[in-house]
Motif scaffolding. Structure first.
Motif, PDB file in Angstrom:
ATOM      1  N   ASN A  41       0.791  -1.231   0.000  1.00  0.00           N
ATOM      2  CA  ASN A  41       0.000   0.000   0.000  1.00  0.00           C
ATOM      3  C   ASN A  41       0.823   1.280   0.000  1.00  0.00           C
ATOM      4  OD1 ASN A  41      -2.662  -1.227   0.251  1.00  0.00           O
ATOM      5  ND2 ASN A  41      -2.024  -1.851   2.287  1.00  0.00           N
ATOM      6  N   LEU A  45      -0.386   5.207  -0.829  1.00  0.00           N
ATOM      7  CA  LEU A  45      -0.575   6.018   0.372  1.00  0.00           C
ATOM      8  C   LEU A  45       0.197   7.325   0.263  1.00  0.00           C
ATOM      9  CD1 LEU A  45      -1.348   6.494   3.375  1.00  0.00           C
ATOM     10  CD2 LEU A  45       0.682   5.142   3.980  1.00  0.00           C
ATOM     11  N   THR A  49      -1.852  10.853  -0.380  1.00  0.00           N
ATOM     12  CA  THR A  49      -1.775  11.808   0.727  1.00  0.00           C
ATOM     13  C   THR A  49      -1.206  13.132   0.246  1.00  0.00           C
ATOM     14  OG1 THR A  49      -1.485  10.042   2.359  1.00  0.00           O
ATOM     15  CG2 THR A  49      -0.771  12.241   3.004  1.00  0.00           C
ATOM     16  N   ASN A 255      -6.837   2.873  -0.809  1.00  0.00           N
ATOM     17  CA  ASN A 255      -5.900   3.974  -0.568  1.00  0.00           C
ATOM     18  C   ASN A 255      -6.570   5.336  -0.735  1.00  0.00           C
ATOM     19  OD1 ASN A 255      -3.455   2.746   0.180  1.00  0.00           O
ATOM     20  ND2 ASN A 255      -2.930   2.286  -1.940  1.00  0.00           N
ATOM     21  N   SER A 258      -6.786   7.696   2.240  1.00  0.00           N
ATOM     22  CA  SER A 258      -5.722   8.624   2.624  1.00  0.00           C
ATOM     23  C   SER A 258      -5.919   9.977   1.948  1.00  0.00           C
ATOM     24  CB  SER A 258      -4.350   8.035   2.279  1.00  0.00           C
ATOM     25  OG  SER A 258      -4.245   7.773   0.896  1.00  0.00           O
ATOM     26  N   TYR A 259      -6.405   9.976   0.733  1.00  0.00           N
ATOM     27  CA  TYR A 259      -6.722  11.247   0.042  1.00  0.00           C
ATOM     28  C   TYR A 259      -7.837  11.983   0.763  1.00  0.00           C
ATOM     29  CZ  TYR A 259      -8.854  14.339  -3.417  1.00  0.00           C
ATOM     30  OH  TYR A 259      -9.407  15.425  -4.062  1.00  0.00           O
ATOM     31  N   ALA A 262      -6.592  13.434   3.945  1.00  0.00           N
ATOM     32  CA  ALA A 262      -5.649  14.533   3.714  1.00  0.00           C
ATOM     33  C   ALA A 262      -6.370  15.812   3.336  1.00  0.00           C
ATOM     34  CB  ALA A 262      -4.650  14.135   2.632  1.00  0.00           C
ATOM     35  N   ALA A 270      -4.989  11.918   6.949  1.00  0.00           N
ATOM     36  CA  ALA A 270      -4.752  10.870   5.962  1.00  0.00           C
ATOM     37  C   ALA A 270      -4.373   9.552   6.630  1.00  0.00           C
ATOM     38  CB  ALA A 270      -3.662  11.298   4.983  1.00  0.00           C
ATOM     39  N   LEU A 271      -3.472   9.623   7.594  1.00  0.00           N
ATOM     40  CA  LEU A 271      -3.018   8.405   8.277  1.00  0.00           C
ATOM     41  C   LEU A 271      -4.140   7.774   9.098  1.00  0.00           C
ATOM     42  CD1 LEU A 271       0.529   9.578   9.449  1.00  0.00           C
ATOM     43  CD2 LEU A 271      -0.044   8.131   7.477  1.00  0.00           C
ATOM     44  N   TYR A 274      -6.613   6.201   6.647  1.00  0.00           N
ATOM     45  CA  TYR A 274      -5.980   5.009   6.064  1.00  0.00           C
ATOM     46  C   TYR A 274      -6.062   3.824   7.023  1.00  0.00           C
ATOM     47  CZ  TYR A 274      -1.983   2.087   4.622  1.00  0.00           C
ATOM     48  OH  TYR A 274      -1.177   1.044   4.272  1.00  0.00           O
TER      49      TYR A 274
END
Length: 344
Positions: A41, A45, A49, A255, A258-259, A262, A270-271, A274
């Protein structure tokens, strides 16, 4: 390999990621599975992000994006249509009825102003459960409407070498499963019952809850994510631009989380997003692998999954209708949609 793929098909979460984890798990144990997850990933990621942070920072009007982003939404939607068509080809007559049922429900939830936007958080899982219940009842009938495969003994029918390489005993698998349920209950209670106001808890709760009810891969998650984040976190245009970027990235469509995180709350968001969306699928693959050889022996289990998966395909079909309305506004959008769909 077929057995490992079947595990991912039978669990909520990103099927491709679960296949990668279970393959590494069967060869190198839990540490190998975790390493495979992060490496699989990591490129998507990082890129998504970065794109989410940059778009939130430099695009002042999401409804009037720069020319190099204009074609992304209709191109992304063409891939969703292609996925829906590929999934639908695998359905029998009962599966078509179940997918149509869930498709109509999702469209109604998304477009009827008299229905609360947060109704999707219980309507969608209920719809999936109803689909599984219908096929469970149908497989008990003398003349079922659908066709059900006979149970298999699983990968350890001749030896227990694979189970020993995995290195997760049944009691540890049960403990991991209880941990997954405890996390789900805890975050829902904190957000919905005690109404704790913390933006990162909000992100994690939404993503973890959605990740817990997604069967069938990344495209199924789209209508649920859209209901949760638009317009509270971002506009439709920003959502679809990110979808286009996510479709063009290596790795799983999950994934995309994460966008979304963010755009809403920068790199920390994002984290958290995710980990929230991937968390249930990753935890469950480690929890269920030790039990899989036993579960595969039950026809009822496989019959129920067939209904859940067919109902999930209806959500992908609904995403086609819902996202088309948001992404295709002009003749040029329609031309990009057709061209990208043909290339795909």
């Amino acid at each position: 390999f077929t057995e490992l793929f079947a595990i991912g098909q039978g669990l909520p979460g990103p099927t491709s990621t679960q296949l990668v984890i279970s393959t590494a798990l069967s060869r190198a144990g839990p540490l190998g599975g975790l390493m495979a997850f992060f490496l699989w990933n990591l490129p998507g990621l990082i890129v998504l992000t970065t794109c989410g942070v940059l778009l939130a920072e430099f695009i002042e009007d999401p409804n009037n994006p720069p020319f190099w982003l204009v074609g992304l939404p209709p191109a992304a939607i063409s891939l969703v249509f292609k996925a829906a068509y590929a999934f639908a080809q695998k359905l029998d007559s009962l599966g078509v009825c179940l997918s149509l049922f869930s498709c109509l429900i999702a469209i109604l939830i998304n477009n009827d102003d008299r229905i609360r936007p947060d109704a999707s958080q219980w309507v969608f899982p209920t719809t999936l459960a109803v689909g599984g219940l219908i096929t469970f009842v149908d497989h008990k009938r003398a003349n079922p409407w659908s066709t059900y495969s006979s149970p298999s003994q699983g990968w350890d029918r001749d030896s227990d070498e694979t189970i020993r390489r995995i290195g997760i005993p049944l009691w540890v698998g049960g403990l991991i499963l209880c941990s997954y349920i405890a996390i789900l209950v805890l975050v829902i209670v904190l957000v919905d019952v005690y109404e704790v106001e913390n933006v990162y808890l909000e992100i994690f709760e939404k993503m973890y809850r959605i990740g817990s009810i997604i069967f069938g891969g990344g495209q199924v998650v789209l209508p649920m994510l859209q209901d949760e984040v638009v317009p509270r976190w971002m506009t439709d245009e920003t959502f679809l631009q990110g979808l286009g970027l996510a479709q063009s990235m290596p790795g799983p469509l999950f994934n995309f989380a994460s966008y979304l995180g963010a755009v809403y709350q920068g790199v920390p968001g994002a984290l958290v997003a995710y980990l929230g969306l991937f968390g249930p699928g990753v935890i469950l693959i480690f929890a269920v692998v030790p039990f899989w050889a036993q579960l595969r022996r039950f026809t009822a289990f496989k019959a129920t999954l067939k209904g859940v998966n067919a109902t999930a395909i209806g959500l992908v079909m609904a995403a086609c209708v819902i996202l088309w309305e948001a992404a295709v506004h002009t003749a040029s959008d329609a031309m990009v949609f057709c061209f990208a769909g043909t290339l795909a």
